[in-house]
Enzyme design. Structure first.
Site, PDB file in Angstrom:
ATOM      1  N   ILE A 178      -0.740  10.156   4.648  1.00  0.00           N
ATOM      2  CA  ILE A 178       0.070   8.949   4.491  1.00  0.00           C
ATOM      3  C   ILE A 178       1.432   9.333   3.928  1.00  0.00           C
ATOM      4  CG2 ILE A 178      -0.849   8.451   2.185  1.00  0.00           C
ATOM      5  CD1 ILE A 178      -0.732   5.441   2.886  1.00  0.00           C
ATOM      6  N   CYS A 179       2.478   8.607   4.383  1.00  0.00           N
ATOM      7  CA  CYS A 179       3.813   8.752   3.806  1.00  0.00           C
ATOM      8  C   CYS A 179       4.396   7.349   3.672  1.00  0.00           C
ATOM      9  CB  CYS A 179       4.693   9.694   4.648  1.00  0.00           C
ATOM     10  SG  CYS A 179       5.015   9.117   6.318  1.00  0.00           S
ATOM     11  N   ARG A 180       5.680   7.166   3.907  1.00  0.00           N
ATOM     12  CA  ARG A 180       6.274   5.827   3.787  1.00  0.00           C
ATOM     13  C   ARG A 180       5.956   5.000   5.026  1.00  0.00           C
ATOM     14  NH1 ARG A 180      11.035   3.471   5.473  1.00  0.00           N
ATOM     15  NH2 ARG A 180      11.701   1.683   4.229  1.00  0.00           N
TER      16      ARG A 180
END
Length: 113
Positions: free
Chosen positions: A69-71
């Site tokens: 997961i990231c932004r």
């Protein structure tokens, strides 16, 4: 950083599917930078910033699923592709990233790792 993409791209999962995987034992790996993580992160996410990923990815277990997961989903897809190229087999990318997680109303945390 992570320039050697081999064309391997992890499968996208919805925030709800990603949360279900985590509840069933997958590890949620946040590849944003520490200041982003401190603002808000998906509950239970382990921080390994993309800027440190090439030197730290070996900290991740190969014997359990990994949900990246990231932004918004782009950096985590790159990190997941790197893991697949390094012999990790059970890696998925959370579609929409942390923004999608929040939009789905899933639990979040604040503060440092």
């Amino acid at each position: 950083m992570l320039g050697g993409m081999t064309g391997q791209i992890p499968r996208d999962v919805s925030p709800q599917e990603g949360q279900k995987m985590v509840q069933e034992g997958a590890l949620l790996v946040d590849v944003r930078e520490p200041h982003e993580y401190a603002e808000v992160h998906a509950e239970g996410a382990q921080l390994i910033p993309l800027s440190e990923f090439e030197t730290r990815f070996a900290e991740l277990p190969k014997d359990r699923p990994l949900v990246m997961i990231c932004r918004s989903g782009a950096r985590s897809a790159r990190a997941g592709g790197h893991l697949l190229a390094q012999g990790y087999s059970d890696v998925v990318n959370l579609q929409g990233g942390t923004l999608g997680w929040i939009d789905a109303g899933l639990p979040t945390g604040e503060g440092n790792a």
